[in-house]
Design a protein around this motif. Structure first.
Motif, PDB file in Angstrom:
ATOM      1  N   GLU A   1      -3.458 -48.868  42.317  1.00 15.81           N
ATOM      2  CA  GLU A   1      -2.319 -49.326  43.113  1.00 15.81           C
ATOM      3  C   GLU A   1      -1.421 -48.171  43.565  1.00 15.81           C
ATOM      4  O   GLU A   1      -0.933 -48.145  44.687  1.00 15.81           O
ATOM      5  CB  GLU A   1      -1.489 -50.348  42.323  1.00 15.81           C
ATOM      6  CG  GLU A   1      -2.201 -51.670  42.143  1.00 15.81           C
ATOM      7  CD  GLU A   1      -2.222 -52.106  40.700  1.00 15.81           C
ATOM      8  OE1 GLU A   1      -1.491 -51.526  39.881  1.00 15.81           O
ATOM      9  OE2 GLU A   1      -2.987 -53.031  40.393  1.00 15.81           O
ATOM     10  N   LYS A   2      -1.194 -47.216  42.697  1.00 18.08           N
ATOM     11  CA  LYS A   2      -0.341 -46.071  43.038  1.00 18.08           C
ATOM     12  C   LYS A   2      -1.129 -44.915  43.645  1.00 18.08           C
ATOM     13  O   LYS A   2      -0.530 -43.961  44.127  1.00 18.08           O
ATOM     14  CB  LYS A   2       0.374 -45.560  41.787  1.00 18.08           C
ATOM     15  CG  LYS A   2       1.344 -46.538  41.179  1.00 18.08           C
ATOM     16  CD  LYS A   2       1.985 -45.928  39.964  1.00 18.08           C
ATOM     17  CE  LYS A   2       2.921 -46.892  39.286  1.00 18.08           C
ATOM     18  NZ  LYS A   2       3.495 -46.326  38.054  1.00 18.08           N
ATOM     19  N   ASP A   3      -2.468 -45.003  43.603  1.00 19.32           N
ATOM     20  CA  ASP A   3      -3.352 -43.921  44.054  1.00 19.32           C
ATOM     21  C   ASP A   3      -2.950 -42.620  43.365  1.00 19.32           C
ATOM     22  O   ASP A   3      -2.666 -41.606  43.988  1.00 19.32           O
ATOM     23  CB  ASP A   3      -3.316 -43.771  45.577  1.00 19.32           C
ATOM     24  CG  ASP A   3      -4.429 -42.873  46.086  1.00 19.32           C
ATOM     25  OD1 ASP A   3      -5.473 -42.808  45.422  1.00 19.32           O
ATOM     26  OD2 ASP A   3      -4.238 -42.245  47.134  1.00 19.32           O
ATOM     27  N   GLU A   4      -2.968 -42.676  42.025  1.00 21.98           N
ATOM     28  CA  GLU A   4      -2.457 -41.582  41.216  1.00 21.98           C
ATOM     29  C   GLU A   4      -3.416 -41.291  40.061  1.00 21.98           C
ATOM     30  O   GLU A   4      -3.964 -42.200  39.456  1.00 21.98           O
ATOM     31  CB  GLU A   4      -1.082 -41.980  40.680  1.00 21.98           C
ATOM     32  CG  GLU A   4      -0.403 -40.958  39.837  1.00 21.98           C
ATOM     33  CD  GLU A   4       0.977 -41.450  39.421  1.00 21.98           C
ATOM     34  OE1 GLU A   4       1.944 -40.822  39.856  1.00 21.98           O
ATOM     35  OE2 GLU A   4       1.073 -42.442  38.684  1.00 21.98           O
ATOM     36  N   LEU A   5      -3.612 -40.024  39.769  1.00 20.36           N
ATOM     37  CA  LEU A   5      -4.448 -39.585  38.661  1.00 20.36           C
ATOM     38  C   LEU A   5      -3.535 -39.057  37.558  1.00 20.36           C
ATOM     39  O   LEU A   5      -2.712 -38.174  37.788  1.00 20.36           O
ATOM     40  CB  LEU A   5      -5.414 -38.490  39.119  1.00 20.36           C
ATOM     41  CG  LEU A   5      -6.435 -38.013  38.101  1.00 20.36           C
ATOM     42  CD1 LEU A   5      -7.397 -39.139  37.741  1.00 20.36           C
ATOM     43  CD2 LEU A   5      -7.193 -36.828  38.652  1.00 20.36           C
ATOM     44  N   VAL A   6      -3.681 -39.607  36.342  1.00 16.96           N
ATOM     45  CA  VAL A   6      -2.800 -39.254  35.225  1.00 16.96           C
ATOM     46  C   VAL A   6      -3.646 -38.687  34.084  1.00 16.96           C
ATOM     47  O   VAL A   6      -4.651 -39.288  33.695  1.00 16.96           O
ATOM     48  CB  VAL A   6      -2.035 -40.501  34.731  1.00 16.96           C
ATOM     49  CG1 VAL A   6      -1.142 -40.165  33.550  1.00 16.96           C
ATOM     50  CG2 VAL A   6      -1.243 -41.122  35.851  1.00 16.96           C
ATOM     51  N   LEU A   7      -3.250 -37.519  33.561  1.00 17.89           N
ATOM     52  CA  LEU A   7      -3.912 -36.935  32.398  1.00 17.89           C
ATOM     53  C   LEU A   7      -3.359 -37.621  31.152  1.00 17.89           C
ATOM     54  O   LEU A   7      -2.165 -37.562  30.867  1.00 17.89           O
ATOM     55  CB  LEU A   7      -3.654 -35.426  32.338  1.00 17.89           C
ATOM     56  CG  LEU A   7      -4.190 -34.702  31.103  1.00 17.89           C
ATOM     57  CD1 LEU A   7      -5.706 -34.747  31.063  1.00 17.89           C
ATOM     58  CD2 LEU A   7      -3.688 -33.275  31.064  1.00 17.89           C
ATOM     59  N   LYS A   8      -4.237 -38.300  30.418  1.00 21.36           N
ATOM     60  CA  LYS A   8      -3.807 -39.017  29.211  1.00 21.36           C
ATOM     61  C   LYS A   8      -3.874 -38.141  27.964  1.00 21.36           C
ATOM     62  O   LYS A   8      -2.980 -38.162  27.136  1.00 21.36           O
ATOM     63  CB  LYS A   8      -4.683 -40.268  28.994  1.00 21.36           C
ATOM     64  CG  LYS A   8      -4.482 -41.340  30.018  1.00 21.36           C
ATOM     65  CD  LYS A   8      -3.136 -41.978  29.828  1.00 21.36           C
ATOM     66  CE  LYS A   8      -3.022 -43.207  30.719  1.00 21.36           C
ATOM     67  NZ  LYS A   8      -1.846 -43.978  30.452  1.00 21.36           N
ATOM     68  N   LYS A   9      -4.988 -37.379  27.826  1.00 19.71           N
ATOM     69  CA  LYS A   9      -5.159 -36.595  26.610  1.00 19.71           C
ATOM     70  C   LYS A   9      -6.015 -35.373  26.912  1.00 19.71           C
ATOM     71  O   LYS A   9      -6.960 -35.444  27.670  1.00 19.71           O
ATOM     72  CB  LYS A   9      -5.834 -37.446  25.527  1.00 19.71           C
ATOM     73  CG  LYS A   9      -5.896 -36.807  24.180  1.00 19.71           C
ATOM     74  CD  LYS A   9      -6.437 -37.779  23.147  1.00 19.71           C
ATOM     75  CE  LYS A   9      -6.376 -37.146  21.763  1.00 19.71           C
ATOM     76  NZ  LYS A   9      -6.875 -38.062  20.739  1.00 19.71           N
ATOM     77  N   ASP A  10      -5.671 -34.255  26.288  1.00 16.32           N
ATOM     78  CA  ASP A  10      -6.410 -33.011  26.438  1.00 16.32           C
ATOM     79  C   ASP A  10      -6.682 -32.495  25.020  1.00 16.32           C
ATOM     80  O   ASP A  10      -5.752 -32.213  24.264  1.00 16.32           O
ATOM     81  CB  ASP A  10      -5.588 -32.001  27.218  1.00 16.32           C
ATOM     82  CG  ASP A  10      -6.340 -30.724  27.491  1.00 16.32           C
ATOM     83  OD1 ASP A  10      -7.535 -30.646  27.172  1.00 16.32           O
ATOM     84  OD2 ASP A  10      -5.723 -29.794  28.045  1.00 16.32           O
ATOM     85  N   THR A  11      -7.978 -32.397  24.642  1.00 15.34           N
ATOM     86  CA  THR A  11      -8.349 -32.036  23.291  1.00 15.34           C
ATOM     87  C   THR A  11      -9.403 -30.950  23.302  1.00 15.34           C
ATOM     88  O   THR A  11     -10.352 -31.000  24.067  1.00 15.34           O
ATOM     89  CB  THR A  11      -8.921 -33.269  22.559  1.00 15.34           C
ATOM     90  OG1 THR A  11      -7.981 -34.330  22.638  1.00 15.34           O
ATOM     91  CG2 THR A  11      -9.195 -32.961  21.116  1.00 15.34           C
TER      92      THR A  11
END
Length: 103
Positions: A87-97
């Motif tokens: 809906e927002k046309d957005e990429l979100v980084l949730k976790k970096d391990t």
């Protein structure tokens, strides 16, 4: 008289062909492009790290993971989890391990 003009034109044509061939041989040779990147920044690591691989894994519900590793350091394999909101046309980084931290 006409033979003299024809002979002169022929000489001019031959001269132009010779100039064209010489110009092609001198300026039309192969162009070698050399990129010079510094190999070392003083700390023993490359300034421009090269990634050996990068794999994307679908986790479902708009989530996906990216597994990547560097060629010079095998222990630096990372796994990043992203979420794509349609809906927002957005990429979100949730976790970096770092994978070595998971063991």
């Amino acid at each position: 008289m006409i033979d003299a003009y024809a002979r002169e034109l022929r000489n001019i044509r031959i001269t132009l062909i010779v100039f064209i061939i010489i110009t092609i041989m001198v300026f039309g040779g192969s162009n070698n492009l050399t990129l010079d990147y510094p190999d070392d920044d003083g700390a023993g690591m490359n300034v421009y790290p090269q990634f050996k691989y990068s794999n994307m894994v679908d986790l479902g519900n708009g989530h996906f993971g990216v597994l990547s590793g560097r060629t010079e350091l095998s222990e630096e394999e990372t796994f990043k989890i992203y979420y794509y909101d349609i809906e927002k046309d957005e990429l979100v980084l949730k976790k970096d391990t770092v994978l070595s931290d998971l063991e």
